[in-house]
Design a protein around this motif. Structure first.
Motif, PDB file in Angstrom:
ATOM      1  N   CYS A   5       9.602   6.147   1.265  1.00 28.89           N
ATOM      2  CA  CYS A   5       8.553   5.326   1.839  1.00 28.89           C
ATOM      3  C   CYS A   5       9.225   3.885   1.439  1.00 28.89           C
ATOM      4  N   GLU A  27       0.723  -1.278  -0.089  1.00 29.90           N
ATOM      5  CA  GLU A  27      -0.011  -0.125  -0.057  1.00 29.90           C
ATOM      6  C   GLU A  27       0.822   1.221   0.047  1.00 29.90           C
ATOM      7  N   GLN A  28       0.411   2.508  -0.595  1.00 28.61           N
ATOM      8  CA  GLN A  28       1.223   3.569  -0.469  1.00 28.61           C
ATOM      9  C   GLN A  28       1.175   3.969   0.497  1.00 28.61           C
ATOM     10  N   CYS A  29       2.536   4.533   0.993  1.00 28.50           N
ATOM     11  CA  CYS A  29       2.598   5.067   2.411  1.00 28.50           C
ATOM     12  C   CYS A  29       1.796   6.535   2.546  1.00 28.50           C
ATOM     13  N   THR A  30       1.619   6.714   3.773  1.00 30.18           N
ATOM     14  CA  THR A  30       0.705   7.810   4.269  1.00 30.18           C
ATOM     15  C   THR A  30       1.788   8.935   4.854  1.00 30.18           C
ATOM     16  N   SER A  31       2.924   8.192   5.440  1.00 30.62           N
ATOM     17  CA  SER A  31       3.984   9.290   5.757  1.00 30.62           C
ATOM     18  C   SER A  31       5.433   8.935   5.560  1.00 30.62           C
ATOM     19  N   GLN A  69       4.109   4.281  -4.137  1.00 32.64           N
ATOM     20  CA  GLN A  69       2.892   4.121  -4.703  1.00 32.64           C
ATOM     21  C   GLN A  69       2.473   2.616  -4.361  1.00 32.64           C
ATOM     22  N   ASP A  70       1.064   2.303  -4.881  1.00 30.01           N
ATOM     23  CA  ASP A  70       0.702   0.987  -4.494  1.00 30.01           C
ATOM     24  C   ASP A  70       1.109   0.229  -5.484  1.00 30.01           C
ATOM     25  N   SER A 105       7.289   2.042  -1.149  1.00 27.71           N
ATOM     26  CA  SER A 105       5.713   2.062  -1.212  1.00 27.71           C
ATOM     27  C   SER A 105       5.221   3.628  -1.559  1.00 27.71           C
TER      28      SER A 105
END
Length: 468
Positions: free
Chosen positions: A313, A302-306, A403-404, A401
């Protein structure tokens, strides 16, 4: 007097020949001794190379070839040691096909025993299982179960740039008569998973088997996809079609997998290796003293959020595994997909058993395709790394991560030997070599002195005419 003089003359003439013969004999004996001491230095004249082509498969833009099992493929025969196995996709003229045209998702080669006199289709959409009494799969040493990851060889896009050589004196032993059941013969199977990405709307999406691009809602067996499954092997099986750009002419072409096998005749003093394939998705469960392995083979990132402190990431997935049997690591390499940043296998106390890092291409030519993994670094331990039976290992697989990513893999191949190679002469090899050189030099000096003496003796004894 004439007889005595003649005998002296013959002895004088024979002495140089005798000295030369002695030198030759001593040098030959020393060379034989040294060749025995260094028996396992690489000798390319002993390695045999066989190059084969798979059966042809036809592809068009966006098409998929998978779930085709090619049985009874061409392979070295007899009791031999496999030393390396390399493969690549080529066209009808033998020209290598770049990954941005045909993406090699993976290929695997498996071993099996077939009852003599029975028939198995050369090409099948299903893999023969244990329910066929005339067909016995010979899997590697583990760890996955239920027919998962039982192959002897298998790579993907990285195949052209990844070393597979098994160092001397080790080898993958095949064709051993005692291992083949009575009435059966040893054979090999090839599976190819390739995706034609010419003129598709999203190359990465097609190679990651995103279900929306393939318009798939059911898997190969006709079962609905589980909730949340957005991409992976269940969406890009044989004869599926990835979305192509509007107006694209569907141009078919015939391709092959060209595979090269290096091998040698098995020798009594070679050391066999066992093949293990570890999967980062494995979730071992212990019950009743036995361990059950659940290898899902693929997972999503999953794409990272932080963003991490490093500014990148990174998705890090790990699993713990128990080594079922002790041994020495001879070779190691990981298998990852695009987005992979490396994988490491750790032993107890955090020691690194092997770390394998991907190499990404920078050009357009086959073997250096920009954005694709074109090679994985390998491990050949200088001082063989020993893994104890029951030792807890940690497998870590890292992906970007940013991107997905869907349907990625985190596999790790190891070759393990029961014993490590120890030269018969041990640490004395160097001293023996040095002593041998000294002996040869000594013999040469002595021989030169003998020959010089003979020449001087003859020159004094010869008749010198008087000049008047």
């Amino acid at each position: 007097m004439l007889a005595v003089h003649g005998n002296l003359q013959r002895r004088r003439l024979m002495s140089p020949l005798w000295a030369r013969s002695l030198i030759s004999t001593l040098i030959l004996a020393l060379c034989l001794q040294l060749s025995h001491a260094y028996l396992w230095n690489d000798d390319p004249t002993q390695v045999k190379t066989s190059v084969y082509l798979s059966k042809a498969f036809v592809m068009k833009p966006g098409s998929v070839v998978d779930w085709r099992y090619y049985y009874g493929i061409d392979f070295p025969k007899g009791h031999v040691a496999l030393k390396s196995f390399n493969a690549e996709v080529v066209d009808e003229t033998g020209v290598p096909v770049p990954l941005h045209e045909t993406y090699l998702h993976h290929w695997v080669v498996a071993r099996y025993h077939q009852r003599i006199g029975t028939q198995v289709s050369d090409v099948s959409s299903t893999f023969e299982g244990d329910d066929n009494l005339d067909f016995k799969v010979v899997s590697n040493s583990g760890m996955c179960q239920n027919g998962s990851l039982g192959q002897y060889f298998g790579l993907g896009s990285e195949t052209r740039g990844t070393a597979t050589h098994v160092p001397d004196p080790y080898g993958i032993e095949i064709g051993k008569p005692e291992d083949v059941p009575t009435g059966f013969e040893e054979k090999w199977m090839l599976n190819i998973h390739a995706i034609d990405t010419r003129n598709v709307v999203d190359r990465l999406g097609c190679t990651e088997c995103r279900c929306d691009l393939y318009n798939v809602t059911k898997d190969k067996s006709g079962q609905p996809l589980r909730p949340g499954y957005v991409g992976g092997l269940r969406c890009c099986y044989d004869e599926m079609q990835c979305r192509v750009k509007d107006g694209v002419v569907s141009e078919s072409r015939t391709l092959y997998l060209r595979y090269t096998v290096n091998w040698v005749e098995w020798k009594y003093d070679m050391l066999p290796v066992r093949i293990y394939i570890f999967d980062v998705t494995d979730t071992p469960q212990s019950s009743g003293g036995s361990i059950t392995h659940h290898c899902r083979v693929e997972y999503d990132v999953e794409q990272c959020t932080s963003i991490m402190a490093s500014g990148r990431c990174i998705d890090s997935k790990t699993t713990s595994l128990l080594m079922p049997r002790a041994g020495y690591v001879v070779y190691g390499v990981a298998h990852q997909h695009s987005g992979g940043t490396g994988s490491t296998l750790y032993g107890e106390n955090g020691r690194v058993i092997c770390s394998s890092i991907p190499k990404y291409g920078t050009g357009e030519e086959a073997g250096n395709e920009r954005g694709y993994i074109v090679g994985m670094s390998t491990c050949y331990p200088q001082s063989s790394s020993y893994i104890s039976e029951g030792e807890t290992m940690l497998l870590e697989s890292n992906y970007s991560s940013a991107q997905d990513h869907t349907g990625v893999m985190g596999l790790f191949y190891l070759m393990i030997a029961d014993e490590v190679y120890k030269p018969e002469l041990g640490s004395s090899d160097t001293s023996i070599s040095f002593s041998a050189v000294l002996i040869i030099l000594g013999v040469a000096v002595a021989a030169a002195a003998v020959l010089g003496y003979q020449r001087r003796f003859r020159s004094r004894d010869q008749y010198q005419p008087m000049l008047i």
